[in-house]
Design a protein around this motif. Structure first.
Motif, PDB file in Angstrom:
ATOM      1  N   ALA B 211       0.845  -1.203   0.000  1.00  0.00           N
ATOM      2  CA  ALA B 211       0.000   0.000   0.000  1.00  0.00           C
ATOM      3  C   ALA B 211       0.881   1.253   0.000  1.00  0.00           C
ATOM      4  O   ALA B 211       0.660   2.194  -0.764  1.00  0.00           O
ATOM      5  N   ARG B 212       1.915   1.235   0.831  1.00  0.00           N
ATOM      6  CA  ARG B 212       2.792   2.417   0.933  1.00  0.00           C
ATOM      7  C   ARG B 212       3.584   2.627  -0.360  1.00  0.00           C
ATOM      8  O   ARG B 212       3.912   3.765  -0.714  1.00  0.00           O
ATOM      9  N   ALA B 213       3.903   1.524  -1.050  1.00  0.00           N
ATOM     10  CA  ALA B 213       4.666   1.661  -2.301  1.00  0.00           C
ATOM     11  C   ALA B 213       3.895   2.537  -3.287  1.00  0.00           C
ATOM     12  O   ALA B 213       4.489   3.295  -4.057  1.00  0.00           O
ATOM     13  N   GLN B 214       2.578   2.445  -3.247  1.00  0.00           N
ATOM     14  CA  GLN B 214       1.770   3.278  -4.149  1.00  0.00           C
ATOM     15  C   GLN B 214       1.639   4.709  -3.636  1.00  0.00           C
ATOM     16  O   GLN B 214       1.572   5.646  -4.408  1.00  0.00           O
ATOM     17  N   GLU B 215       1.606   4.864  -2.328  1.00  0.00           N
ATOM     18  CA  GLU B 215       1.286   6.167  -1.740  1.00  0.00           C
ATOM     19  C   GLU B 215       2.498   7.081  -1.566  1.00  0.00           C
ATOM     20  O   GLU B 215       2.357   8.307  -1.514  1.00  0.00           O
ATOM     21  N   ILE B 216       3.687   6.473  -1.428  1.00  0.00           N
ATOM     22  CA  ILE B 216       4.878   7.273  -1.123  1.00  0.00           C
ATOM     23  C   ILE B 216       5.611   7.642  -2.404  1.00  0.00           C
ATOM     24  O   ILE B 216       5.803   6.812  -3.293  1.00  0.00           O
ATOM     25  N   MET B 217       5.991   8.897  -2.498  1.00  0.00           N
ATOM     26  CA  MET B 217       6.731   9.363  -3.670  1.00  0.00           C
ATOM     27  C   MET B 217       8.104   8.705  -3.736  1.00  0.00           C
ATOM     28  O   MET B 217       8.693   8.388  -2.706  1.00  0.00           O
ATOM     29  N   PRO B 218       8.651   8.526  -4.946  1.00  0.00           N
ATOM     30  CA  PRO B 218      10.016   8.028  -5.067  1.00  0.00           C
ATOM     31  C   PRO B 218      10.957   8.875  -4.202  1.00  0.00           C
ATOM     32  O   PRO B 218      10.860  10.101  -4.207  1.00  0.00           O
ATOM     33  N   GLY B 219      11.810   8.215  -3.441  1.00  0.00           N
ATOM     34  CA  GLY B 219      12.717   8.948  -2.545  1.00  0.00           C
ATOM     35  C   GLY B 219      12.139   9.168  -1.160  1.00  0.00           C
ATOM     36  O   GLY B 219      12.853   9.573  -0.249  1.00  0.00           O
ATOM     37  N   GLY B 220      10.851   8.922  -1.009  1.00  0.00           N
ATOM     38  CA  GLY B 220      10.207   9.086   0.296  1.00  0.00           C
ATOM     39  C   GLY B 220      10.658   8.026   1.289  1.00  0.00           C
ATOM     40  O   GLY B 220      11.271   7.023   0.916  1.00  0.00           O
ATOM     41  N   ILE B 221      10.329   8.275   2.549  1.00  0.00           N
ATOM     42  CA  ILE B 221      10.902   7.491   3.652  1.00  0.00           C
ATOM     43  C   ILE B 221       9.789   6.864   4.511  1.00  0.00           C
ATOM     44  O   ILE B 221       8.746   7.487   4.710  1.00  0.00           O
ATOM     45  N   ILE B 222      10.018   5.644   4.963  1.00  0.00           N
ATOM     46  CA  ILE B 222       9.170   5.052   6.016  1.00  0.00           C
ATOM     47  C   ILE B 222      10.031   4.833   7.258  1.00  0.00           C
ATOM     48  O   ILE B 222      11.104   4.228   7.159  1.00  0.00           O
TER      49      ILE B 222
END
Lengths: 374, 374
Positions: B211-222
């Motif tokens: 789910a997060r792979a779709q929601e987070i912009m490239p380069g974004g952080i978890i």
């Protein structure tokens, strides 16, 4: 049946500002007493739908994002807000599909806004389980900033903008020409009181539009449905004006019996104003970021005929669900209970005048568009 | 003093899934009993701060938007979430100002997520009044989609991902090898029970990352901070394992007295799993959208020394604030009350073992970065 013409929401958390509608899902809840707000909103629906369809340039809105973002400002606890948001999504989807039949439908994100004391828990638990949008709640006054720059495409606000951010200046000051002695509203009050209300409302709408000018993308739309009054008409002629005058006179009677003081009644003023269309247009046209795309007045109770009458018990229940919180902040519970009990009796005595007054055009809608420049 | 190592949040609304922490601001509230969660989160803070500073390319994140969007998944009711979000904002601001000293600071929008039954009303009323971000609440399970495509820059989740989306398969089925007779958790349970928990947890983390792979912009952080267990260690050796075993034995004693049935105890299983780091890494590496930037294990109670001991009364209060809701769903109020009263007595008897077990590395943090491709 009755059109209550009370608010879908009440928005500021000031010490002397309004308090929200009754939360929860119980018998006294706004959730179960907002049927009339729904009907009222539907009266203008066709006109609003047409304006959105005509004016919203979906392609340009999606130039910098793959998501269409909507906000309902003053959403209360539902369920009307869910219908309103879904309706706008349906319009946008239809337009998008007719313009770009082979493209995938964009994603939608809906922001439900109301003051921080609104019952968001009830709102969130009653969200449609199969909704086709990502939902978020946004607590805060819509007279200030709520969203990042250029992040919204469509803003909707139904029966909320007649609630002032605070009680107008001078109403509770014995030395002010706007001192509102023996009244709880500007209905039948001196000219200075009316002017204080009108000024506060104009300042609030201006703040609202300035905040939205930053938040709404160029080409984006604001839909406002609001309590209104025909230009030139006096508020005391409206059904709600009669009701506010009844409330004041009941409270003064209770004061005469010594259960509350007259000062307590003087110090209580409902922060609500019904703008005549000319005043709305004047403020909106002063704001250079928006154009009025369409507007209109309507009678929110078209079903009131010689054979269909107001059920005063039901009417007062609806009024209570939306307004009793404001009274409880100023008066003891037993005083408020007595006031609403007597209200039903007093309104029944003037039901003919009330019904006749409900045939006035006391609802207005405005569709504004954010300019592409400025 | 005590590190409770109980959840900052509980996230799914399934019939048999977890229920949220205690709402409100009262004496039993999570709001007033989350001090230890705060300390636990702080232990890893420096390492996480450094990873964000190093890896977050603020310029590329702002290429398509002037707003930085953060989300706390499993935020509960505060106040820890406010500190965590402000801390990340401070890091981003510092990095931005050092990279672009003459540019205006971008705007921030923070999404506070938890399950729909979380007490968002309390969260919204306690938002910092002078916050430097636009706040929104997002109700829903973080094991599914919550946000539009590519709309988030930093996702944070503290003490939430050890809560499973549901009770693992087979635990309540007499004919299953994973039947968890006489236990309420996998501590001291048969191997098949442990495997059922581990499988459910791995599936849930995989859903979370997809789910997060779709929601987070490239380069974004978890950023994930989670309850953990050293690779190869058994849960029954941990303080929480001892506690869950105590709970089960108290409930079985109550069943022997006929106040509840043994079947009721068998049918109750806590949906929580502490992943050994190797298992977390295995699931994360399987997901091709994220890289592990940094990770580490720590002991969340570094202050526990020979002179500083666990106050069992306080400890049990914290456990109750986070967990009693789950027990109330399955057992009568007086049973739950008795269970927690006896728990304090039983844990006091093994306080030496408990304290010693709390010196294990039962907390882990992981910082993942969304790939620029894929």
């Amino acid at each position: 049946m009755a059109a209550t013409v009370v608010s879908d929401s009440i928005l500021r958390n000031d010490a002397d500002g309004p308090v929200p509608v009754n939360g929860g899902l119980g018998t006294d809840s706004y959730y179960n007493h907002s049927f009339f707000q729904k009907i009222a909103a539907n009266v203008a629906k066709d006109m609003i739908d047409e304006a959105i369809t005509k004016k919203l340039d979906v392609k340009s809105l999606l130039s910098s994002s793959s998501t269409i973002r909507l906000a309902d400002l003053g959403c209360a606890v539902g369920p009307n807000t869910f219908d309103a948001m879904q309706n706008i999504i349906d319009i946008i989807k239809q337009k998008y599909q007719s313009q770009f039949p082979t493209s995938p439908i964009p994603e939608f994100q809906v922001f439900f806004n109301d003051q921080p004391t609104n019952d968001f828990n009830t709102l969130f638990k009653s969200l449609p389980p199969k909704r086709e949008y990502f939902a978020a709640g946004v607590p805060g006054s819509f007279y200030g900033r709520l969203f990042p720059d250029s992040s919204l495409h469509v803003v909707y606000s139904s029966y909320s903008l007649h609630w002032l951010s605070k009680v107008p200046k001078g109403l509770e000051d014995k030395n002010s020409p706007a001192w509102n002695k023996g009244k709880i509203h500007y209905a039948s009050a001196p000219e200075e009181v009316l002017r204080a209300y009108a000024t506060q409302w104009a300042n609030d709408l201006n703040d609202f539009l300035n905040a939205r000018a930053q938040e709404i993308m160029p080409g984006g739309i604001i839909v406002v449905i609001t309590h209104s009054i025909p230009d030139g008409m006096e508020y005391a002629e409206l059904a709600n004006g009669m009701m506010y005058n009844c409330m004041a006179s009941i409270l003064l009677d209770i004061a005469k019996r010594g259960l509350i003081s007259e000062e307590q009644v003087d110090a209580f003023n409902l922060p609500t104003y019904a703008p005549p269309p000319a005043e709305f247009v004047s403020v909106a046209e002063n704001n250079e970021c928006f154009n009025i795309v369409t507007m209109g007045e309507s009678n929110p109770s078209p079903w009131l005929t010689d054979d269909v009458h107001v059920d005063m018990n039901e009417f007062v229940s609806h009024i209570r669900a939306a307004m009793e919180g404001m009274f409880f902040k100023h008066f003891a519970r037993e005083i408020v209970n007595e006031m609403f009990e007597q209200l039903e009796v007093k309104l029944s005595e003037i039901s003919v005048e009330m019904e006749s007054a409900y045939k006035d055009k006391i609802q207005a809608y405005y569709v504004l568009q954010r300019n592409y420049s400025g």
